[in-house]
Design a protein around this motif. Structure first.
Motif, mmCIF file in Angstrom:
data_model
loop_
_atom_site.group_PDB
_atom_site.id
_atom_site.type_symbol
_atom_site.label_atom_id
_atom_site.label_comp_id
_atom_site.label_asym_id
_atom_site.label_seq_id
_atom_site.Cartn_x
_atom_site.Cartn_y
_atom_site.Cartn_z
ATOM 1 N N ILE A 108 -35.719 -53.448 -15.025
ATOM 2 C CA ILE A 108 -36.309 -53.403 -13.774
ATOM 3 C C ILE A 108 -36.146 -54.611 -13.342
ATOM 4 O O ILE A 108 -36.397 -55.186 -12.115
ATOM 5 C CB ILE A 108 -37.898 -53.209 -13.833
ATOM 6 N N SER A 133 -37.120 -60.036 -16.468
ATOM 7 C CA SER A 133 -37.351 -59.822 -17.846
ATOM 8 C C SER A 133 -36.125 -59.450 -18.276
ATOM 9 O O SER A 133 -35.117 -59.450 -17.718
ATOM 10 C CB SER A 133 -38.208 -58.788 -17.969
ATOM 11 N N VAL A 134 -35.758 -59.847 -19.695
ATOM 12 C CA VAL A 134 -34.546 -59.290 -20.310
ATOM 13 C C VAL A 134 -34.612 -58.343 -21.528
ATOM 14 O O VAL A 134 -35.760 -58.344 -21.870
ATOM 15 C CB VAL A 134 -33.826 -60.739 -21.043
ATOM 16 N N GLY A 140 -33.079 -54.659 -23.611
ATOM 17 C CA GLY A 140 -33.016 -53.126 -23.300
ATOM 18 C C GLY A 140 -32.280 -52.673 -24.556
ATOM 19 O O GLY A 140 -31.657 -53.456 -25.325
ATOM 20 N N GLU A 170 -33.087 -61.734 -25.902
ATOM 21 C CA GLU A 170 -34.337 -62.434 -26.138
ATOM 22 C C GLU A 170 -33.960 -63.992 -26.520
ATOM 23 O O GLU A 170 -34.816 -65.107 -26.042
ATOM 24 C CB GLU A 170 -35.181 -61.955 -27.294
ATOM 25 N N LEU A 201 -34.337 -66.169 -23.634
ATOM 26 C CA LEU A 201 -35.540 -66.560 -23.375
ATOM 27 C C LEU A 201 -36.161 -67.932 -23.984
ATOM 28 O O LEU A 201 -36.511 -68.826 -23.629
ATOM 29 C CB LEU A 201 -36.538 -65.742 -23.490
ATOM 30 N N GLY A 254 -48.397 -53.986 -15.474
ATOM 31 C CA GLY A 254 -47.578 -54.290 -14.531
ATOM 32 C C GLY A 254 -48.075 -55.127 -13.443
ATOM 33 O O GLY A 254 -47.582 -55.686 -12.358
ATOM 34 N N GLU A 295 -42.985 -66.086 -14.484
ATOM 35 C CA GLU A 295 -42.247 -64.619 -14.817
ATOM 36 C C GLU A 295 -43.168 -63.623 -15.090
ATOM 37 O O GLU A 295 -44.542 -64.049 -15.395
ATOM 38 C CB GLU A 295 -41.399 -64.599 -16.198
ATOM 39 N N SER A 302 -45.532 -60.866 -17.172
ATOM 40 C CA SER A 302 -45.865 -60.944 -18.749
ATOM 41 C C SER A 302 -45.076 -59.661 -19.476
ATOM 42 O O SER A 302 -44.733 -59.760 -20.542
ATOM 43 C CB SER A 302 -47.113 -60.769 -19.124
ATOM 44 N N GLY A 333 -42.370 -56.556 -20.244
ATOM 45 C CA GLY A 333 -40.778 -56.482 -20.473
ATOM 46 C C GLY A 333 -39.899 -55.956 -19.223
ATOM 47 O O GLY A 333 -40.524 -55.789 -18.076
ATOM 48 N N SER A 334 -38.896 -55.361 -19.732
ATOM 49 C CA SER A 334 -37.876 -55.219 -18.655
ATOM 50 C C SER A 334 -37.735 -53.595 -18.542
ATOM 51 O O SER A 334 -36.959 -53.040 -17.909
ATOM 52 C CB SER A 334 -36.339 -55.230 -19.302
ATOM 53 N N ALA A 335 -38.915 -52.690 -19.107
ATOM 54 C CA ALA A 335 -39.109 -51.516 -18.900
ATOM 55 C C ALA A 335 -38.146 -50.578 -18.633
ATOM 56 O O ALA A 335 -37.690 -49.883 -17.768
ATOM 57 C CB ALA A 335 -39.976 -51.070 -17.688
ATOM 58 N N PRO A 336 -37.028 -50.527 -19.644
ATOM 59 C CA PRO A 336 -35.848 -49.831 -19.532
ATOM 60 C C PRO A 336 -36.037 -48.349 -19.256
ATOM 61 O O PRO A 336 -34.978 -47.786 -18.600
ATOM 62 C CB PRO A 336 -35.104 -50.020 -20.856
ATOM 63 N N ALA A 343 -40.693 -49.173 -10.265
ATOM 64 C CA ALA A 343 -41.311 -50.154 -11.139
ATOM 65 C C ALA A 343 -42.378 -50.993 -10.132
ATOM 66 O O ALA A 343 -42.299 -51.124 -8.895
ATOM 67 C CB ALA A 343 -40.328 -51.320 -11.698
ATOM 68 N N ASP A 382 -47.606 -46.434 -11.960
ATOM 69 C CA ASP A 382 -48.120 -46.954 -13.266
ATOM 70 C C ASP A 382 -49.666 -47.302 -13.166
ATOM 71 O O ASP A 382 -50.550 -47.363 -13.928
ATOM 72 C CB ASP A 382 -47.567 -48.266 -13.816
HETATM 73 P P1 NAD Z 1 -42.202 -53.032 -21.699
HETATM 74 O O1 NAD Z 1 -43.109 -54.227 -21.279
HETATM 75 O O2 NAD Z 1 -40.690 -53.227 -21.025
HETATM 76 O O3 NAD Z 1 -42.540 -51.841 -21.302
HETATM 77 C C1 NAD Z 1 -43.703 -51.354 -21.714
HETATM 78 C C2 NAD Z 1 -44.256 -49.918 -20.754
HETATM 79 O O4 NAD Z 1 -44.806 -50.406 -19.605
HETATM 80 C C3 NAD Z 1 -42.894 -49.025 -20.489
HETATM 81 O O5 NAD Z 1 -43.650 -47.887 -20.405
HETATM 82 C C4 NAD Z 1 -42.917 -49.449 -19.209
HETATM 83 O O6 NAD Z 1 -42.425 -48.596 -18.324
HETATM 84 C C5 NAD Z 1 -44.076 -49.872 -18.477
HETATM 85 N N1 NAD Z 1 -43.893 -51.227 -17.670
HETATM 86 C C6 NAD Z 1 -43.681 -52.465 -17.658
HETATM 87 N N2 NAD Z 1 -43.577 -53.177 -16.945
HETATM 88 C C7 NAD Z 1 -43.656 -52.190 -15.863
HETATM 89 C C8 NAD Z 1 -43.589 -52.515 -14.381
HETATM 90 N N3 NAD Z 1 -43.464 -53.674 -13.606
HETATM 91 N N4 NAD Z 1 -43.970 -51.237 -13.661
HETATM 92 C C9 NAD Z 1 -44.188 -50.135 -14.115
HETATM 93 N N5 NAD Z 1 -44.245 -49.969 -15.421
HETATM 94 C C10 NAD Z 1 -43.960 -50.958 -16.265
HETATM 95 O O7 NAD Z 1 -42.144 -53.391 -23.023
HETATM 96 P P2 NAD Z 1 -41.125 -52.441 -24.273
HETATM 97 O O8 NAD Z 1 -40.682 -51.462 -23.787
HETATM 98 O O9 NAD Z 1 -41.602 -52.800 -25.580
HETATM 99 O O10 NAD Z 1 -39.593 -53.570 -24.129
HETATM 100 C C11 NAD Z 1 -38.590 -53.171 -23.169
HETATM 101 C C12 NAD Z 1 -37.660 -54.514 -23.548
HETATM 102 O O11 NAD Z 1 -38.141 -55.485 -22.700
HETATM 103 C C13 NAD Z 1 -37.452 -54.784 -24.927
HETATM 104 O O12 NAD Z 1 -35.969 -54.984 -24.941
HETATM 105 C C14 NAD Z 1 -38.062 -55.873 -24.947
HETATM 106 O O13 NAD Z 1 -37.362 -56.720 -25.999
HETATM 107 C C15 NAD Z 1 -38.070 -56.460 -23.755
HETATM 108 N N6 NAD Z 1 -39.032 -57.557 -23.447
HETATM 109 C C16 NAD Z 1 -38.696 -58.650 -22.633
HETATM 110 C C17 NAD Z 1 -39.665 -59.320 -22.332
HETATM 111 C C18 NAD Z 1 -39.511 -60.664 -21.287
HETATM 112 O O14 NAD Z 1 -38.448 -60.718 -20.744
HETATM 113 N N7 NAD Z 1 -40.457 -61.659 -21.394
HETATM 114 C C19 NAD Z 1 -41.163 -59.202 -22.876
HETATM 115 C C20 NAD Z 1 -41.326 -58.139 -23.677
HETATM 116 C C21 NAD Z 1 -40.384 -57.310 -23.991
#
Ligand code: NAD
Length: 370
Positions: A16, A76-77, A79, A93, A96, A273, A288, A290, A292-295, A303, A345
């Motif tokens: 996202i 964020s990075v 997936g 990661e 980062l 979020g 940034e 907190s 992640g990239s919410a794949p 998002a 969300d």
């Molecule tokens: P995530 O935070 O990406 O998602 C967790 C849940 O929260 C998911 O259901 C997602 O849809 C929801 N969510 C997160 N941000 C949202 C937003 N802005 N709006 C609506 N819903 C949101 O955590 P994850 O699923 O454990 O990780 C996904 C990827 O992100 C992994 O590859 C992980 O390594 C990476 N990650 C990156 C960072 C960063 O870039 N700083 C931090 C944490 C995880």
């Protein structure tokens, strides 16, 4: 021409990331127009997107651009696409960790604020969380996570019980300069807020903590006597954070305690979020969300961009000293929420369907409320 120009290095990253950072830029541009400031946004690659383009999660060109900017604005990075079982494969990661190291970012700031309109998302009772507005300041590059560590098999059975078996240790070490600089970051942050710092340690047990407390007090007495300072043991802090969270302003602590307490504090809001963060050093700082990239929702346009937008507010406060303008963003977000607008969300059963917005429409609402 605007009175001032700032170069912002933008790193959309993966998932996202590109969707939410677009809304952050939109809001910054609107603030700039109102404040007679021009932001020059330059996009660069990081994470999975950079691996795809050139095989490296942090290309040299990205780090050089970050160092040359006035601030770094990251989404964020990561997936599933880059989750490889090959231990030698590049991972998003790593981008980062390397950019944090490359910019010398030794402080992490995480604000925890309760928006009245979202109070029901918290697992704590409404009367406990009313008015919560704090920042956790965590030391990021020292302490037990970076100390000497070892694990070995004790052939001789020299342990206290004379038993053979495995033995391991992790060393927690701090240098005076590391405590001095993080203390300064905390006191500076407090001066931009409610002027109070809670310093968290484990002085009754740890030597590093006894030194921590002594140094924090010296920095306070010599440089920041106008800021209120209290000390709290880490175990007690864990309790106080959920029993009287509204009493905290700036909470400063070492790396591992901060890792644990910042997740506890984040959970007070219950809305992933909504959580922004800042990483500061002595040069360029990075902002940034907190989460992640919410794949799972990438590319769907649903998002929540508010954490990214609130990170833009932190960028104004901590990188550009535009505290007043940062307040505009905070107030605009609060207003949009009070008017009942939600992304999926943060909606609940009481949200009317026509008040659930996509990513871009939410950004537009914030711009309109500025
Ligand atoms: P995530 O935070 O990406 O998602 C967790 C849940 O929260 C998911 O259901 C997602 O849809 C929801 N969510 C997160 N941000 C949202 C937003 N802005 N709006 C609506 N819903 C949101 O955590 P994850 O699923 O454990 O990780 C996904 C990827 O992100 C992994 O590859 C992980 O390594 C990476 N990650 C990156 C960072 C960063 O870039 N700083 C931090 C944490 C995880």
């Amino acid at each position: 021409m605007a009175a001032k120009t700032y170069k912002i290095c933008c790193l959309p990253g993966d998932g996202i990331g590109p969707e939410v950072i677009a809304e952050g830029k939109k809001v910054l541009a609107a603030v700039g127009a109102k404040a007679d400031v021009e932001f020059i946004f330059q996009d660069h690659l990081i994470g999975g997107a950079a691996i795809d383009a050139c095989g490296d999660p942090l290309p040299d060109e990205t780090l050089a651009a970050a160092k040359a900017a006035d601030a770094v604005f990251l989404a964020s990075v990561g997936g599933p696409k880059w989750d490889s079982t090959d231990p030698n494969a590049p991972r998003p990661e790593q981008g980062l960790l390397r950019i944090r190291k490359g910019l010398g970012l030794y402080t992490n700031l995480r604000p925890v604020k309760i928006y009245d309109a979202l109070a029901s998302a918290s697992t704590l009772r409404p009367e406990v969380i009313r008015g919560v507005d704090m920042v956790l300041v965590r030391e990021l590059t020292g302490g037990i996570y970076f100390g000497r560590r070892e694990r070995f098999y004790d052939e001789e059975g020299a342990g206290e019980n004379g038993g053979r078996g495995q033995r391991a240790y992790d060393m927690m070490e701090y240098h005076e300069y590391e405590v001095v600089r993080i203390a300064r970051q905390a006191f500076e942050a407090a001066r931009k807020r409610k002027n109070k710092v809670t310093s968290v340690d484990k002085r009754n047990v740890l030597e590093t903590s006894r030194m921590w407390r002594e140094i924090v007090h010296r920095v306070h007495d010599e440089e920041y006597p106008d800021v209120e300072l209290e000390d709290l043991l880490v175990d007690n802090t864990a309790m106080q954070l959920i029993s009287r969270p509204a009493d905290f302003d700036v909470v400063v602590t070492e790396n591992m305690f901060g890792d644990i307490l910042s997740d506890e504090a984040a959970q007070i809001t219950g809305s992933l979020g909504m959580l922004a963060s800042a990483s500061l050093g002595d040069g360029v700082s990075l902002f940034e969300p907190s989460a992640g990239s919410a794949p799972d929702i990438a590319g769907l346009g649903v998002a929540n961009p508010l954490a990214q937008i609130l990170s833009a507010g932190m960028l104004l406060t901590y990188a550009l000293d535009m505290t007043e303008e940062a307040g505009w963003i905070e107030a605009a977000v609060e207003r949009v929420l009070n008017e009942g607008w939600r992304t999926r969300d943060i909606a609940d059963e009481s949200t009317p369907a026509d008040h659930i917005l996509g990513t871009s429409a939410m950004g537009d609402k914030v711009v309109a409320a500025l």
